[in-house]
Design a protein around this motif. Sequence first.
Motif, short mmCIF file in Angstrom:
data_model
loop_
_atom_site.label_atom_id
_atom_site.label_comp_id
_atom_site.label_asym_id
_atom_site.label_seq_id
_atom_site.Cartn_x
_atom_site.Cartn_y
_atom_site.Cartn_z
N VAL A 168 -7.37 -24.52 53.48
CA VAL A 168 -7.46 -23.90 52.15
C VAL A 168 -6.18 -24.15 51.36
O VAL A 168 -6.20 -24.55 50.19
CB VAL A 168 -7.72 -22.38 52.28
CG1 VAL A 168 -7.64 -21.71 50.92
CG2 VAL A 168 -9.06 -22.13 52.94
N ILE A 183 -5.12 -26.79 47.74
CA ILE A 183 -4.97 -25.95 46.54
C ILE A 183 -3.51 -25.77 46.17
O ILE A 183 -3.12 -25.86 45.01
CB ILE A 183 -5.69 -24.61 46.75
CG1 ILE A 183 -7.19 -24.87 46.82
CG2 ILE A 183 -5.36 -23.64 45.62
CD1 ILE A 183 -8.00 -23.68 47.17
N SER A 211 -1.93 -27.20 42.70
CA SER A 211 -1.22 -26.33 41.75
C SER A 211 0.18 -26.84 41.49
O SER A 211 0.66 -26.82 40.36
CB SER A 211 -1.12 -24.89 42.28
OG SER A 211 -2.34 -24.47 42.79
N LEU A 270 1.08 -16.51 40.03
CA LEU A 270 1.24 -16.93 41.42
C LEU A 270 2.22 -16.01 42.15
O LEU A 270 2.05 -15.71 43.33
CB LEU A 270 1.72 -18.38 41.49
CG LEU A 270 0.63 -19.42 41.27
CD1 LEU A 270 1.22 -20.82 41.22
CD2 LEU A 270 -0.43 -19.35 42.37
N GLU A 271 3.26 -15.56 41.41
CA GLU A 271 4.22 -14.65 42.03
C GLU A 271 3.56 -13.33 42.42
O GLU A 271 3.86 -12.76 43.47
CB GLU A 271 5.41 -14.39 41.08
CG GLU A 271 6.50 -15.43 41.20
CD GLU A 271 7.59 -15.26 40.14
OE1 GLU A 271 7.99 -14.10 39.90
OE2 GLU A 271 8.01 -16.27 39.56
N VAL A 272 2.65 -12.86 41.56
CA VAL A 272 1.93 -11.63 41.89
C VAL A 272 1.10 -11.85 43.15
O VAL A 272 1.08 -11.02 44.06
CB VAL A 272 1.02 -11.18 40.73
CG1 VAL A 272 0.19 -9.98 41.13
CG2 VAL A 272 1.85 -10.85 39.50
N LEU A 273 0.45 -13.01 43.20
CA LEU A 273 -0.36 -13.35 44.38
C LEU A 273 0.50 -13.32 45.64
O LEU A 273 0.06 -12.88 46.70
CB LEU A 273 -0.97 -14.74 44.18
CG LEU A 273 -2.28 -15.05 44.89
CD1 LEU A 273 -3.34 -14.06 44.49
CD2 LEU A 273 -2.73 -16.47 44.56
N VAL A 326 1.24 -9.56 46.89
CA VAL A 326 0.21 -8.65 47.41
C VAL A 326 0.47 -8.39 48.89
O VAL A 326 0.64 -9.32 49.67
CB VAL A 326 -1.20 -9.25 47.21
CG1 VAL A 326 -2.26 -8.40 47.88
CG2 VAL A 326 -1.50 -9.43 45.74
N PRO A 327 0.57 -7.12 49.29
CA PRO A 327 0.85 -6.83 50.70
C PRO A 327 -0.27 -7.36 51.61
O PRO A 327 -1.43 -7.38 51.23
CB PRO A 327 0.86 -5.29 50.74
CG PRO A 327 1.06 -4.85 49.36
CD PRO A 327 0.46 -5.90 48.48
N THR A 328 0.13 -7.78 52.79
CA THR A 328 -0.84 -8.41 53.69
C THR A 328 -1.94 -7.43 54.09
O THR A 328 -3.07 -7.84 54.35
CB THR A 328 -0.15 -8.94 54.95
OG1 THR A 328 0.62 -7.89 55.53
CG2 THR A 328 0.75 -10.10 54.61
N PHE A 384 -9.27 -6.93 51.88
CA PHE A 384 -10.03 -7.86 51.05
C PHE A 384 -10.84 -8.81 51.92
O PHE A 384 -12.03 -9.06 51.68
CB PHE A 384 -9.04 -8.62 50.16
CG PHE A 384 -9.67 -9.60 49.22
CD1 PHE A 384 -10.49 -9.17 48.18
CD2 PHE A 384 -9.41 -10.96 49.34
CE1 PHE A 384 -11.04 -10.08 47.29
CE2 PHE A 384 -9.96 -11.87 48.45
CZ PHE A 384 -10.78 -11.43 47.43
N ILE A 403 -5.01 -18.25 51.38
CA ILE A 403 -4.74 -17.79 50.02
C ILE A 403 -3.33 -17.19 49.95
O ILE A 403 -2.58 -17.42 49.00
CB ILE A 403 -5.80 -16.76 49.59
CG1 ILE A 403 -7.15 -17.45 49.39
CG2 ILE A 403 -5.37 -16.04 48.31
CD1 ILE A 403 -8.31 -16.52 49.27
N THR A 424 -5.13 -24.81 40.42
CA THR A 424 -4.26 -23.73 39.94
C THR A 424 -5.08 -22.51 39.57
O THR A 424 -4.69 -21.37 39.84
CB THR A 424 -3.47 -24.22 38.71
OG1 THR A 424 -2.99 -25.53 38.97
CG2 THR A 424 -2.31 -23.30 38.42
N LEU A 438 -7.01 -13.82 42.68
CA LEU A 438 -6.24 -12.62 42.35
C LEU A 438 -7.11 -11.65 41.55
O LEU A 438 -7.16 -10.44 41.83
CB LEU A 438 -5.00 -12.99 41.54
CG LEU A 438 -4.07 -11.83 41.24
CD1 LEU A 438 -3.47 -11.29 42.53
CD2 LEU A 438 -2.96 -12.26 40.30
N GLY A 460 5.47 -2.92 51.12
CA GLY A 460 4.16 -3.38 51.57
C GLY A 460 4.13 -3.80 53.03
O GLY A 460 3.09 -4.22 53.54
#
Lengths: 309, 255, 292
Positions: free
Chosen positions: A99, A103, A107, A127-130, A133-135, A141, A171, C31, C38, C216
């Motif tokens: 994956v 990708i 990007s 992308l920084e927000v992605l 995200v805590p594992t 999810f 991801i 991208t 997200l 987190g």
Amino acid sequence: MKITIRERIKKNKAKQSYQNTIEKAMPLLFFLMASLSILVTLGIIYTLLRETIMFFTHISLFDFITGTEWYPFFENNPSYGIWPLLSGTFTIAIIAMLVAVPIGLASAIYLSEYASDRSRRILKPILEVLAGVPTVVYGLFALTFVTPLMQTFVTDLPIFNALSPGIVVGIMIIPQITSLSQEAMNAVPQSVRDGAYALGATRLEVALKIVIPGSFSGIVSSLVLGLSRAIGETMIVSTAAGSTPNLGFTPTESIQTMTSYIVQVSMGDATFGSTIYYSIYAVGMTLFLFTLIMNILANHISRKYREVY
Amino acid sequence: MNNSENKSLVYSIKDLNLWYGDTKALKNISIDIPEKEVIAIIGPSGCGKSTFIKTLNRMVELVPSVKTEGSIHYKKLDIKKAKVESLRTEVGMVFQKPNPFPKSIYDNIAYGPRIHGIKDKKTLDEVVERSLRGAALWEEVKDRLDENAFGLSGGQQQRVCIARALAVEPDVILMDEPTSALDPLSTAKIEDLIHELRKNYSIIIVTHNMQQAARISDKTAFFLNGEVIEFDATERMYSNPKDKRTDDYISGKFG
Amino acid sequence: MKNNSVTPDEKQIDRRIIKNKLAKGVFFLGTLFGIIVLAALLIRIFTQGIAYLDFGFLSNFASRRPEDAGIRAAILGTIWIMSITIPVSLILGVSTSIYLEEYAPRNKFTRFIELNLANLAGVPSVVFGLLGLTVFVRLLEMGRSILAGGFTMSLLILPVIVVASKEAIRAIPQEQYDAAYAMGATKWQIIRTVVLPAATPGILTGAILSLSRGVGETASLLMIGAMTFIAYTPASVLDGFTVLPIQIFSWASRPQAEFQAVAAAGSIVLLVILIVMNTLAIIIRNNYSKRY
């Protein structure tokens, strides 16, 4: 007559002998603090090593590295062969890389070679927000969204399987691969690109024939680091991959990774000093060695490419 | 050189050699610098003129792998034996690019006194005013001393840097191309200021601008490839250089 | 007639342009994938958990019944852990970076420290958990306490803080050092009066970002033995604790869909905290960057 600043400074200097002490003490203090990181590393190696050796007084090293069955919870005849955990770990890692590599690299190329400054300013923070995200949220999810989604494509996919946490781990490492690869691509000087553009090359040709070869070791290094993170990822697999040690590449079945085994034991009530208790250190040591080798490798590769420009 | 014999020396430099690693940057420099004069140091870029003034307050030692030989005496004191912090309070320095701290104008000027242990507000107030007046900046900034010095124009920033150097009451001010980053108007102001300062301070100024050297200095040293080719009263040197190479440089044949 | 001239073949150029356009589309889709995921994640977590998100959820302790379950102990535990992690990791991290950037000689030992930090950053957090379990919980007899958790977390984020602080220090131009040295300042005075004030915004930004990683963080604290069911308020650093991500994990691992929705509600709170922290970091970065 009023005394001048000069004279006062001289007087201050004469009595400020403590200043000399501070000047000498501070570097020492900072040095000790900096050395602490070495101590932490030694601590990791020491604790892992000591308890791992204890483990091998119960179970032979040979059985551990050649055994193909991992049944530590069998009361009568437990077996501690690492291969099922390794295969679980690498099943996740392979799916994740399938994956993340295409990708992440797509990007990176888009952001470095095609995107306008404006779209880059919008896309990079996303992308920084992605990446932030805590594992554990990714785990939830994977379990409650990706698995049901996958079940519509793969009939008979069990709730716990390697496929959906593998995808989600992929991801999770996309942002890392993207940003490190993009950094490597940015290190290719604009003048080199301009040379190719002046000859009439398209952006694709510049990307494939100039930028990627020029930043190849940086890209490889980012992939190795991504792989290392996929191997060490814990919460996503603990939440969504189940706890069935399974030998072989079995993406549609419940599996167990090295990390999720460690979590499983530490959440349970393994008695301090039991074989099961020591086994998490042997597994942890194996995990540590794998990630350490990859990190050293990634470091080595990226150091080499830095010398090019 | 007659008039310099009447005056006492601030610097006496003998057989100074300096290497950056294996590259020799200064070669057998021996000059005496009289006090309360403006000494200009000229020469093409890479001739060692910046390196030279940085040896005078030992700033050159911040460069790794630097090695020096020979002696520099500051008022009869061997600077190698001096405490470097004390030497630098007596020998101030102004740099090529204005480099105020990202602090208020007041804190910039008070920086020197403060690190040398002067803390009381009254003295600091006095020092700040006196130094800013000394740098011909007081009238322009007296109502906004607590504003960040980064908000000032380049020329004003450079004068803040001069005021900052004046605050600890040095004897010598070293200037390393102080106007090269400034516009002509600011440059003129700094040159006027240097003219004022020469009454109370010894000034050693590196410049790539020969007209500037002619306008402001009493004596000029011409450096070439790490050597002092000629060191003489500015007027004499410009009108009647002894060395062919000085003549060539002054008349613009190279550099 | 064969086209042997140097005039480029128009058709061939068209093909190259089309190829380039196609590739651009493919790369853009790649991208876009991240953005879509997200969005899917946020929408999913939000719709799943919003029903359970009310005032009681914030003020209740964990419960056997999903509608009574809350994150009070988890929020308090996170705050307690951070109150240890923030000072410990900042003091260690900033000191280390000052040593490496300002004092360290260019020798093998310095390179060893730097290499070691780089590798430490790549050690899986579950391994840090094993270290914490052995050294803090057992060897130093802190037990499964906030103290042990805070120390483990500090070591875990140390490499990140060091990297951020080093970058902040390295961004200070040499002219600033020159100015201070020329005034007769000593090394330590320069660090105190020039380096630290100038580097503080950068260090703060990096620290907040790495602390948000700590907020987190789950696996290492799970190893320390953070409990998933705590119905009291910790009173000292030697008490047991739970934190938000661990609470989320324990709900997510329950088979009932209701508890998974509660886990989603917890995730919303966690994400909001992280967004606030990141926004703060961005504000600091934007307000104080590019000053030279």
